[in-house]
Design a protein around this motif. Structure first.
Motif, PDB file in Angstrom:
ATOM      1  N   PRO A 165      17.716  -0.842  35.466  1.00  0.00           N
ATOM      2  CA  PRO A 165      17.507   0.311  36.164  1.00  0.00           C
ATOM      3  C   PRO A 165      18.865   1.094  36.102  1.00  0.00           C
ATOM      4  O   PRO A 165      19.946   0.862  36.543  1.00  0.00           O
ATOM      5  CB  PRO A 165      17.230  -0.138  37.630  1.00  0.00           C
ATOM      6  CG  PRO A 165      16.640  -1.561  37.335  1.00  0.00           C
ATOM      7  CD  PRO A 165      17.713  -2.227  36.048  1.00  0.00           C
ATOM      8  N   GLY A 166      18.687   2.417  36.044  1.00  0.00           N
ATOM      9  CA  GLY A 166      19.810   3.438  36.091  1.00  0.00           C
ATOM     10  C   GLY A 166      20.488   3.206  37.206  1.00  0.00           C
ATOM     11  O   GLY A 166      21.855   3.549  37.210  1.00  0.00           O
ATOM     12  N   ASP A 167      20.142   3.044  38.327  1.00  0.00           N
ATOM     13  CA  ASP A 167      21.022   3.253  39.500  1.00  0.00           C
ATOM     14  C   ASP A 167      21.472   1.566  39.748  1.00  0.00           C
ATOM     15  O   ASP A 167      22.092   1.469  40.875  1.00  0.00           O
ATOM     16  CB  ASP A 167      20.050   3.475  40.693  1.00  0.00           C
ATOM     17  CG  ASP A 167      19.011   2.488  41.094  1.00  0.00           C
ATOM     18  OD1 ASP A 167      18.909   1.696  40.300  1.00  0.00           O
ATOM     19  OD2 ASP A 167      17.959   2.727  42.141  1.00  0.00           O
ATOM     20  N   VAL A 168      21.708   0.800  38.842  1.00  0.00           N
ATOM     21  CA  VAL A 168      22.442  -0.448  39.177  1.00  0.00           C
ATOM     22  C   VAL A 168      23.821  -0.220  38.141  1.00  0.00           C
ATOM     23  O   VAL A 168      24.033   0.202  37.165  1.00  0.00           O
ATOM     24  CB  VAL A 168      21.891  -1.510  38.057  1.00  0.00           C
ATOM     25  CG1 VAL A 168      22.687  -2.814  38.092  1.00  0.00           C
ATOM     26  CG2 VAL A 168      20.446  -1.905  38.775  1.00  0.00           C
ATOM     27  N   GLU A 169      24.969  -0.503  39.012  1.00  0.00           N
ATOM     28  CA  GLU A 169      26.211  -0.157  38.603  1.00  0.00           C
ATOM     29  C   GLU A 169      26.639  -1.381  37.533  1.00  0.00           C
ATOM     30  O   GLU A 169      26.519  -2.594  38.115  1.00  0.00           O
ATOM     31  CB  GLU A 169      27.261   0.123  39.682  1.00  0.00           C
ATOM     32  CG  GLU A 169      28.689   0.445  39.277  1.00  0.00           C
ATOM     33  CD  GLU A 169      29.878   0.513  40.096  1.00  0.00           C
ATOM     34  OE1 GLU A 169      30.809   0.722  39.894  1.00  0.00           O
ATOM     35  OE2 GLU A 169      29.349   0.233  41.275  1.00  0.00           O
ATOM     36  N   ALA A 191      20.425 -13.952  33.060  1.00  0.00           N
ATOM     37  CA  ALA A 191      19.968 -14.144  34.598  1.00  0.00           C
ATOM     38  C   ALA A 191      20.464 -13.225  35.542  1.00  0.00           C
ATOM     39  O   ALA A 191      19.622 -12.538  36.452  1.00  0.00           O
ATOM     40  CB  ALA A 191      20.862 -15.466  35.216  1.00  0.00           C
ATOM     41  N   ALA A 192      21.684 -12.673  35.496  1.00  0.00           N
ATOM     42  CA  ALA A 192      22.236 -11.549  36.220  1.00  0.00           C
ATOM     43  C   ALA A 192      21.542 -10.191  36.017  1.00  0.00           C
ATOM     44  O   ALA A 192      20.891  -9.311  36.924  1.00  0.00           O
ATOM     45  CB  ALA A 192      23.635 -11.181  35.918  1.00  0.00           C
ATOM     46  N   ALA A 193      21.081  -9.810  34.582  1.00  0.00           N
ATOM     47  CA  ALA A 193      20.208  -8.795  34.485  1.00  0.00           C
ATOM     48  C   ALA A 193      18.874  -8.986  34.840  1.00  0.00           C
ATOM     49  O   ALA A 193      18.448  -7.637  35.619  1.00  0.00           O
ATOM     50  CB  ALA A 193      20.546  -8.469  32.793  1.00  0.00           C
ATOM     51  N   THR A 194      18.339  -9.880  34.747  1.00  0.00           N
ATOM     52  CA  THR A 194      16.796  -9.825  35.377  1.00  0.00           C
ATOM     53  C   THR A 194      16.681  -9.761  36.947  1.00  0.00           C
ATOM     54  O   THR A 194      15.999  -9.408  37.523  1.00  0.00           O
ATOM     55  CB  THR A 194      16.160 -11.297  34.846  1.00  0.00           C
ATOM     56  OG1 THR A 194      16.420 -11.498  33.308  1.00  0.00           O
ATOM     57  CG2 THR A 194      14.700 -11.191  35.244  1.00  0.00           C
ATOM     58  N   CYS A 195      18.017 -10.348  37.664  1.00  0.00           N
ATOM     59  CA  CYS A 195      17.991 -10.238  38.951  1.00  0.00           C
ATOM     60  C   CYS A 195      18.127  -8.807  39.226  1.00  0.00           C
ATOM     61  O   CYS A 195      17.628  -8.550  40.404  1.00  0.00           O
ATOM     62  CB  CYS A 195      19.324 -11.108  39.310  1.00  0.00           C
ATOM     63  SG  CYS A 195      19.396 -11.117  41.149  1.00  0.00           S
ATOM     64  N   ALA A 196      18.889  -8.156  38.597  1.00  0.00           N
ATOM     65  CA  ALA A 196      19.045  -6.640  38.963  1.00  0.00           C
ATOM     66  C   ALA A 196      17.592  -5.687  38.861  1.00  0.00           C
ATOM     67  O   ALA A 196      17.231  -5.156  39.798  1.00  0.00           O
ATOM     68  CB  ALA A 196      20.144  -5.960  38.023  1.00  0.00           C
ATOM     69  N   GLN A 197      17.089  -6.085  37.765  1.00  0.00           N
ATOM     70  CA  GLN A 197      15.577  -5.507  37.698  1.00  0.00           C
ATOM     71  C   GLN A 197      14.785  -6.021  38.563  1.00  0.00           C
ATOM     72  O   GLN A 197      14.102  -5.175  39.255  1.00  0.00           O
ATOM     73  CB  GLN A 197      15.084  -6.032  36.234  1.00  0.00           C
ATOM     74  CG  GLN A 197      15.906  -5.643  35.023  1.00  0.00           C
ATOM     75  CD  GLN A 197      15.177  -6.436  33.634  1.00  0.00           C
ATOM     76  OE1 GLN A 197      14.607  -7.640  33.871  1.00  0.00           O
ATOM     77  NE2 GLN A 197      15.273  -5.975  32.772  1.00  0.00           N
TER      78      GLN A 197
END
Ligand code: FAD
Length: 395
Positions: free
Chosen positions: A68-72, A16-22
């Motif tokens: 994405p690379g710019d997600v910490e 859920a969190a990862a898809t939100c980041a994307q």
């Protein structure tokens, strides 16, 4: 005053969190995104844990979710406290982080069996990749495995371990596997598939205790006295939403044990805070009731809706829940719903062939649909669930 502030904070390192980041990046978010997860690994898909990863046909990298690379990303880091009024969290590193918008997606934790003998070695639960590693190591020299629980985890694990040459028994309380979600017809089919491949299925059975000689499990004792030899046990007896942070923060917990959210997945009474995945107990416009679902695609869909709303879209979550399961390469099915009670089951196709559709109907309307072996039209079923339509004629 927080040590630092981010635009979007994602609490929990699951799908859920990862898809939100994307989705935040796909939707054009340019601000800072911080994802905090307590596991050793960055976000990954859990379904392979009982399937390809357990079988050894998929690698760890195959399960990883690309960000994405710019997600910490902070791994091995827990959010210890959330203050929704101040819009800050405190991490296990002691750092405090402020946020503009945040997603709470802390997932679920396995339910543990409460019987004698659970301290013995050789008893496994499956939630993380590391659990599958431990199980793989443990079954290497073993012959007999007992899977406790007749839902997805128990059935899928028994199927996968059978393909690795283990003699597996599934023990369940119900009359048929997967009966609670899909009824007796589908349950009987699942049982038939398992048995046809050599899995023993023991129904209507309750585990009373585990026994071992020394530290290691050797037997599963059922109520009534029947004993099953077991060098390894896998327990798949459900999960509980992980609402520890939410509860401590004073967020509302719903009757299904999740965090209450409205149709836009906004946490009740907490500005800028959204809820997604296994913990989300939200007002579903599709179902006209409060819904909480524990499935991968649903968690991903929540993540996407939450991302859009974190950027101001104000959109209701209207995606119809979808789920799939594989029993090794013996059988597969997809499901749309969840039906939550039905008064009629209409079958298309031939159940014994493994390619069929079951329409779950309540008050003449489609409440859910199961498609086995790719038989049914899942998109059509989603549309019928959403519109409250009647099942197709012949169905
Ligand atoms: C073995 C297995 C097989 C499955 N197979 C299928 C399948 O075939 N099909 C399907 O549809 N679904 C399947 N599922 C269900 C699906 O994986 C879940 O519904 C999905 O993972 C839920 O995603 P989530 O992001 O809500 O939670 P999770 O994936 O549980 O992720 C939540 C994360 O948050 C972390 N966390 C919790 N609290 C904190 C905190 N305070 N601070 C930081 N991090 C925290 C947790 O450690 C976890 O990593 C399966 C699940 C399992 C366990």
């Amino acid at each position: 005053m927080a040590d630092r502030t981010v635009d979007h904070l994602l609490i929990g390192g699951g799908v859920a969190a990862a898809t939100c980041a994307q989705a935040l990046r796909e939707e054009g978010a340019t601000g800072s995104v911080l994802l905090v997860g307590r596991e050793l690994d960055p976000p990954y898909h859990r379904p392979p844990i009982t399937k390809g990863y357990l079988a050894g046909t998929e690698a760890r990298a195959d399960a990883a979710i690309a960000l994405p690379g710019d997600v910490e990303v902070l791994t091995r880091t827990s959010v210890m406290a959330l203050d929704p009024a101040a819009r800050t969290v405190t991490l296990s590193t002691k750092e405090t982080v402020g946020y503009d918008t945040a997603l709470l997606a802390t997932g679920a934790m396995v339910r543990r069996l409460q019987v004698d003998g659970t301290q013995l070695d050789g008893i496994h639960y499956l939630r993380a990749l590391g659990n599958a590693d431990a199980l793989r190591r443990d079954v290497e020299g073993a012959e007999r495995v007992v899977c406790v629980g007749g839902s997805y985890i128990g059935c899928e694990t028994a199927a996968t371990l059978t393909t690795l040459g283990k003699r597996c028994t599934v023990v369940l309380l119900e009359e048929q596997p997967l009966e609670r979600g899909f009824g007796l017809q589908v349950g009987a089919w699942v049982r038939g598939v398992l048995e046809a491949h050599g899995v023993e299925v023991v129904t209507g059975a309750e585990v009373e205790r585990f026994e071992g000689d020394g530290d290691r499990v050797q037997r599963v004792v059922l109520a009534g006295g029947r004993t099953l030899d077991a060098e390894v046990v896998v327990a798949g007896v459900g999960v509980n939403p992980d609402v520890m942070v939410a509860r401590k923060a004073g967020l509302e917990i719903g009757p299904a044990g999740g965090v209450r959210a409205d149709a836009q997945l906004r946490a009740a009474g907490a500005e800028g805070l959204y809820v997604a995945g296994d913990i989300a107990e939200y007002d579903s416009p599709v179902h006209g009731r409060v819904v909480r679902v524990e499935h991968e695609e649903v968690a991903a869909a929540h993540g996407r809706t939450a991302a859009r709303n974190m950027l101001g879209a104000g959109a209701d979550h209207v995606e119809v829940p979808y789920f799939w399961s594989d029993l090794a390469d013996w059988a597969s099915f997809e499901y749309v719903g969840p039906a939550h009670g039905w008064d009629d089951e209409r079958v298309e196709g031939d159940v014994s062939s493994g390619a069929f559709t079951v329409w779950y109907v309540r008050d003449g309307k489609v409440a859910g649909m199961l498609s086995a072996g790719g038989h049914g039209d899942v998109e059509r079923a989603k549309a019928l669930v959403a519109s409250g339509g009647a099942p197709p004629s012949g169905g």
